[in-house]
Structures are given as C-alpha cells and as structure tokens.
Design an enzyme around this catalytic site. Sequence first.
Site, PDB file in Angstrom:
ATOM      1  N   HIS A 293     -30.557 -82.871 -36.310  1.00 47.24           N
ATOM      2  CA  HIS A 293     -29.965 -81.928 -37.259  1.00 47.24           C
ATOM      3  C   HIS A 293     -28.512 -82.277 -37.555  1.00 47.24           C
ATOM      4  O   HIS A 293     -28.025 -82.054 -38.666  1.00 47.24           O
ATOM      5  CB  HIS A 293     -30.083 -80.501 -36.712  1.00 47.24           C
ATOM      6  CG  HIS A 293     -31.406 -79.873 -36.995  1.00 47.24           C
ATOM      7  ND1 HIS A 293     -31.944 -78.871 -36.234  1.00 47.24           N
ATOM      8  CD2 HIS A 293     -32.312 -80.111 -37.975  1.00 47.24           C
ATOM      9  CE1 HIS A 293     -33.116 -78.512 -36.727  1.00 47.24           C
ATOM     10  NE2 HIS A 293     -33.356 -79.255 -37.777  1.00 47.24           N
ATOM     11  N   ARG A 400     -42.788 -84.443 -47.639  1.00 44.82           N
ATOM     12  CA  ARG A 400     -43.621 -84.842 -46.504  1.00 44.82           C
ATOM     13  C   ARG A 400     -43.954 -83.611 -45.661  1.00 44.82           C
ATOM     14  O   ARG A 400     -43.161 -83.191 -44.825  1.00 44.82           O
ATOM     15  CB  ARG A 400     -42.883 -85.878 -45.666  1.00 44.82           C
ATOM     16  CG  ARG A 400     -42.453 -87.131 -46.434  1.00 44.82           C
ATOM     17  CD  ARG A 400     -41.710 -88.073 -45.492  1.00 44.82           C
ATOM     18  NE  ARG A 400     -41.321 -89.319 -46.136  1.00 44.82           N
ATOM     19  CZ  ARG A 400     -40.122 -89.540 -46.676  1.00 44.82           C
ATOM     20  NH1 ARG A 400     -39.209 -88.577 -46.667  1.00 44.82           N
ATOM     21  NH2 ARG A 400     -39.840 -90.702 -47.232  1.00 44.82           N
ATOM     22  N   ARG A 436     -47.031 -83.768 -50.758  1.00 43.40           N
ATOM     23  CA  ARG A 436     -48.083 -84.601 -50.172  1.00 43.40           C
ATOM     24  C   ARG A 436     -48.816 -83.816 -49.088  1.00 43.40           C
ATOM     25  O   ARG A 436     -48.190 -83.187 -48.232  1.00 43.40           O
ATOM     26  CB  ARG A 436     -47.489 -85.875 -49.575  1.00 43.40           C
ATOM     27  CG  ARG A 436     -48.540 -86.845 -49.025  1.00 43.40           C
ATOM     28  CD  ARG A 436     -47.917 -88.153 -48.580  1.00 43.40           C
ATOM     29  NE  ARG A 436     -47.063 -88.004 -47.408  1.00 43.40           N
ATOM     30  CZ  ARG A 436     -46.307 -88.984 -46.903  1.00 43.40           C
ATOM     31  NH1 ARG A 436     -46.295 -90.169 -47.497  1.00 43.40           N
ATOM     32  NH2 ARG A 436     -45.565 -88.783 -45.840  1.00 43.40           N
ATOM     33  N   GLU A 534     -51.434 -96.881 -51.834  1.00 45.95           N
ATOM     34  CA  GLU A 534     -50.803 -97.541 -50.697  1.00 45.95           C
ATOM     35  C   GLU A 534     -51.757 -98.454 -49.945  1.00 45.95           C
ATOM     36  O   GLU A 534     -51.349 -99.139 -49.015  1.00 45.95           O
ATOM     37  CB  GLU A 534     -50.200 -96.498 -49.748  1.00 45.95           C
ATOM     38  CG  GLU A 534     -51.172 -95.417 -49.322  1.00 45.95           C
ATOM     39  CD  GLU A 534     -50.503 -94.289 -48.549  1.00 45.95           C
ATOM     40  OE1 GLU A 534     -49.418 -94.510 -47.987  1.00 45.95           O
ATOM     41  OE2 GLU A 534     -51.081 -93.186 -48.506  1.00 45.95           O
ATOM     42  N   ASN A 557     -43.840 -98.667 -49.172  1.00 42.80           N
ATOM     43  CA  ASN A 557     -43.692 -99.034 -47.751  1.00 42.80           C
ATOM     44  C   ASN A 557     -45.025 -99.501 -47.171  1.00 42.80           C
ATOM     45  O   ASN A 557     -45.149-100.601 -46.633  1.00 42.80           O
ATOM     46  CB  ASN A 557     -43.165 -97.850 -46.940  1.00 42.80           C
ATOM     47  CG  ASN A 557     -41.817 -97.351 -47.436  1.00 42.80           C
ATOM     48  OD1 ASN A 557     -41.196 -97.969 -48.282  1.00 42.80           O
ATOM     49  ND2 ASN A 557     -41.367 -96.240 -46.903  1.00 42.80           N
ATOM     50  N   ASP A 558     -46.041 -98.631 -47.271  1.00 45.36           N
ATOM     51  CA  ASP A 558     -47.347 -98.996 -46.715  1.00 45.36           C
ATOM     52  C   ASP A 558     -48.075-100.006 -47.588  1.00 45.36           C
ATOM     53  O   ASP A 558     -48.798-100.862 -47.075  1.00 45.36           O
ATOM     54  CB  ASP A 558     -48.208 -97.746 -46.521  1.00 45.36           C
ATOM     55  CG  ASP A 558     -47.953 -97.076 -45.173  1.00 45.36           C
ATOM     56  OD1 ASP A 558     -47.495 -97.774 -44.245  1.00 45.36           O
ATOM     57  OD2 ASP A 558     -48.198 -95.873 -45.053  1.00 45.36           O
ATOM     58  N   ARG A 568     -44.818-103.396 -40.604  1.00 47.85           N
ATOM     59  CA  ARG A 568     -43.442-103.170 -41.042  1.00 47.85           C
ATOM     60  C   ARG A 568     -42.499-102.887 -39.874  1.00 47.85           C
ATOM     61  O   ARG A 568     -41.274-102.848 -40.059  1.00 47.85           O
ATOM     62  CB  ARG A 568     -43.382-102.017 -42.052  1.00 47.85           C
ATOM     63  CG  ARG A 568     -43.690-100.644 -41.505  1.00 47.85           C
ATOM     64  CD  ARG A 568     -43.829 -99.662 -42.640  1.00 47.85           C
ATOM     65  NE  ARG A 568     -43.754 -98.274 -42.187  1.00 47.85           N
ATOM     66  CZ  ARG A 568     -44.159 -97.237 -42.896  1.00 47.85           C
ATOM     67  NH1 ARG A 568     -44.661 -97.437 -44.098  1.00 47.85           N
ATOM     68  NH2 ARG A 568     -44.039 -96.014 -42.443  1.00 47.85           N
ATOM     69  N   CYS A 605     -42.628 -93.757 -54.854  1.00 45.44           N
ATOM     70  CA  CYS A 605     -41.957 -92.910 -53.871  1.00 45.44           C
ATOM     71  C   CYS A 605     -41.581 -93.655 -52.597  1.00 45.44           C
ATOM     72  O   CYS A 605     -41.054 -93.053 -51.663  1.00 45.44           O
ATOM     73  CB  CYS A 605     -42.810 -91.692 -53.521  1.00 45.44           C
ATOM     74  SG  CYS A 605     -44.393 -92.094 -52.737  1.00 45.44           S
TER      75      CYS A 605
END
Length: 643
Positions: A293, A400, A436, A534, A557-558, A568, A605
């Site tokens: 945080h 997410r 998502r 992805e 990314n994926d 990755r 994204c």
Amino acid sequence: MERTFAVRVRDGLHARPATQFVKLAKSFASEITITCNGQAASAKSAVKLMLLGIKEDDEATLRVEGEDAPDALSALSTFLQNPAAGDIALPKTGGAAPASSAKAGPEDDGSDGIAASEGTGYGPSFAFFPPVLKIEPQAVSDTEAEISRYRDAVSGVTTAFARNKQRAGTESDTNAIIDALIDVAQDAEFAEEIEAAIRGGQDAASAVMSVGTRLTESFEAMDDPYIRARGEDMRSVTRQIVLALVGQADVSLADVAPGSVIVADEITAWDLARANLPDIAGIVCRKGAATSHVAIMARAHGIPAVLGASISADRLAGAGTVGLDGAAGKVFIDPDPATRARLNDAIAREAAEKKALEAYRTVEPVTSAGIRVEVAANLGSLAEIPAALEAGAMGVGLFRTEFLFMERKTLPTEDEQAEVYTRLAEAFAPYPVVIRTLDIGGDKPITGVDFEHEDNPFLGWRGIRMCLERPDIFKPQLRALLRASVVGNVKVLIPMIADGSEVREVRRLFEECRDEMRQEGTAFGSFELGVMIETPAAVFLAAELAQQVDFFSIGTNDLTQYVMAADRLNPKVASLNRAEHPAVLRAISATCEAAKAANIWIGVCGEAAARQDLTGFFIENGVTELSMSSTSIPRTKQAITRL
C-alpha cells in the site's frame, strides 16, 4: 520457493566463485538462503557462504523468498550447476532496467532496491525508526473487563483512522487504503482469536500481539506478492491496537520537513497517511514491495520510492542526505558532488517533462490522420482510481478482479463484488470500464479453490478453464457484473480463451443469471462481451471468435510468452520474450484483421500498450484502445497526437 540439486562448480564455492555467487545474489531483492551439509547461510554473505565449505558434487538447497524469487532461483541455480562458474563473468539477471536520467558513474553506482515509484529524489534524510514494541505479559483477574478494554482500543484506533480521512488534502486513494486498515482492525475472525486468547488467560496487549504477529507471518509466507504485501497492513493494525492498550503514542511522520527523503526499515500505509505527502521528496525502506500500500500511495502522489533497499539500518539511519532513482531502484547515501549534480539535473528535467505532459490530461488524442484512440488505465483495485483520473485515463481498459479475491481470507460475496464494480463504473462514467472475469490459477491461488500442483501453471487450470468448472464461484461474479452494468458503461472481458465453446458457455451462464434475476426482481443492465487474445489458439480462431463477441483485447504479456514458448519469468530466455518479435507482431496483425472483418473494436491491454515504439504499429493495424499503467497515460497521449 525452494530447489535442491548437486553443485557442479569446479572445486566448489571457494573464494572467487563464492564472491561471484554473492554478487549475483545481491542483484535480487529476495531473501536467499543456501543450505548444505546440515548448515544454512545467507547467499548474500561471502564469509558465511565460504564457511559452509560447499564442495563440488555436494547437495545444496536454495530457498528464495521475495518479489523476484523466480528470477533469483533460476539465475542462482544455473550458476551453481555450471562447472566453470568461478571463471566467467556473471550472467545478466533479466531484461534491461527502466531508463533513468540519474544514472551514477562507476565510482558510485548506488545501492540496489525495488523500483516502487518512478522519479528522482534528493534531500535531507528524515530517519523513521519506531522502537520495537516489547510487551510484558500481565496477570488478568477479570477476562470480560479485559475483553471490553480490547474492544475499546479497537474502537479508538478505527476512530483515529477514520478521523485521518477528514484531513485537508487527503486523496481518495489514501482514504480507500485507510478503509482497508479499518476493515482489518474490525475483522471478526481477528477479534474472535484475540478474545479467545484473553479468555485463555492472556492480557489484551499480549493477545493482540501474539495473534497479530502470527497472522502477519501467515501473510508474508504466501507466494503471491499482492497477498504477501498485506502482512504490512496486519502488522500496522496490530501495532496501533497494542499501543492503544498500553497507553503509548507512536512516532509520527507528521513532522517531516518539506523536501526530506524518508528513510526507514519499513513504513506502513497508516504511517504515511499521517504525513503531509506533498512535503516528501522521496521514500527509501529496507523492507516492502512494489505491491504494498505504501508503494501504491507513493505512485499515486508522484513520490519517488525505493523499497527493499540493500542497506544496513545503521547506515540508513545515519545518513545526512539521500538521493534515489525510483525507476531504477537505486539509492545514494550522502552522495558526492558529481552524483548530487546528476540527481538535481534529473529532478529538474523530470519536472519540466511533467509540466509539459500536464497539457495532455484532458486531451482525447487524435492522430494527424483523424483516428481517435482511447487511452485507458489498467487497474487492480479501487484505490488506484484517483491516480488514473489524475493522469487523464479515458476509462479502464483492464480491471483485474483477481486482486479482489486474492487479498481476502474468504471469497467475496456477490454484494461485495457488485459494490466494487459499480463504484468503478461510476468513477469513470461515461467512459467505458472493461472488467476482466476472474483470472487465477496455480500461480495465483485464492482461498476457496484447491489447486493441485502443476508443473507449468501458465498452461494449466486457470482463467476461464477454472471458472467454468466452478460455477459456485463464477456465477456470483457474473451476477455482480450484471448488477453493475446498470451504470451503462461496463464491458466484460473473458481471459484465457482457446475455443469458441468457452464463449458460448459463458453466454449461457450469463443468460441463466439473467433468468434468475428476473424472477427475483433484481435490476441488471446490458454490456459488451469481449475476449482476451493471449493464446495462439485464440489468434488462429480469431475470425470465428469475432462472430461471437463485441470486442477483442490483446494481452501482449501472455501472448508473447505463448507465441515464443518463452517463460516471461525466466531470464535465460528474455531475449525471446519480446513483444516486438516478428512472430508476435504477425499474431497481432492477424487478430486485428479478423476484428476489422467482423466490424468489432480491438484494444491492447498488455505492457506493450505503453511502448511508444509500437504505438504506430497498433494504430495502423486498427487498434482504437490502448490500456496501461496510469503513469504512462500522458506520454502515450502525447505520442499519439504526434503520429
């Protein structure tokens, strides 16, 4: 993470390979322990390492705990299994570090840490090292009175937390984090354990300390960094309740002089919330992670921060001045004149760049060819909303939802999810928010789902595959999304699609939920349904999938990982894990062609969305939405208008 193997370094870890091994270990933020011959030592101490007397063919165990544990374990185990490791230069430990304008020269390259919040800072040190609480057990004659005293302490602490939200200048992201601390303090299970300990004979302060410490250690033992970072919150709440019980006042950051760099062993969100944040030039801590945080608050307020710094507490506490590069994770204690000059030049340059980018906050970017592009934010919690709005996000391109599940000891209810999704939609209306559905797996576990061990969880029971087999978890989320859709700007995104039948099953479940809600009289709205592209299967089936959905969102990314068959998280194949690789770009182009043929919109994204070297490629191929971290939004808007 842990791995056992035979050491293959020729002649074992004598002075030279031990020194190289320690240097490699220190390049990672994780805590690293090596065990051999029944003894254990820190992998970051050459003396202790050599005292283990590790010889060639000895069996050794590496234990790694930290944000970069997979990278560290891979690199260190590779070193120990290389016979010539003591005679060669150290291997690189991953991709290039973030660009920084405050690079130090070879005579003073700074101390390493975790890049938690970008930016350069320099100023006088403000040492923040609260004393360790030492609680002496007390005899208890009236347990009910002691329980009442504990409850009064919780009430006092939560009241103080709530009062801090009313301070002038406190931003809503900070308020959301304070709300999270209040929830921890008032947690029913937390209270039940403490009250049971009091009834068992412990005094209130000892009971809070023992239960709070155990729960903190439980959080910190988790593999997932987002869950692990919540240990900071538990430790903070425990400390405040104990202080209230023993009648002591805590040290405070309220007295930080303007322009100071706070140095500490650890700073909690509650500590930072009491500071005048605009006065802070930077934050350096020996503990912490980019998911904590404190890191979130620092990023939201534009405060450079380096956490997990590899600096002794004594050296940090004794610093007169401190410089830091939050993008590269570098800390400079009492820097020399040349380094100070570089730091100050970088600060001035960043201030000028920030001022120039402020003009793009309200801009809706259009290319010279007249193409409008939405630049949206990737978010994981409501606490990140203010930073996104401040940066000029045109909605949310990826929310997410797994973090809502992962940060809890119990599954969130339908009502709790509906509230979060509704607040998200309302915050950005009329701009769209793409939410998502739950994307978890063996590498991202949640309470309430038993994941069997998988050798490669990235190719396993994850995302939509898990959700379709667990309608008891999935349907409450679908119902919550339907309820939030009343706002009018919600779009739903399905992850890990590899077959059209998965989309059809999701639509069937949504219709099932609608039927139930009609019968109950529960209001719901309509939304666009999209899929993440992805997997290679989704690319090859893009034309078919485009007939079933309203939009595509490319998760670079994926997609890169799967197209290139390159993990990755594995630095040994980092050269293959590139979104700009021709094979990945062809996969993206093919997906865009399918979207255009079906007349549906397409966004990006993944991290590549913020890469200005790829902005033109995306737009030329028909991408009309780019979603990224909030800090990248102004620069991307500027890049689009200059195309």
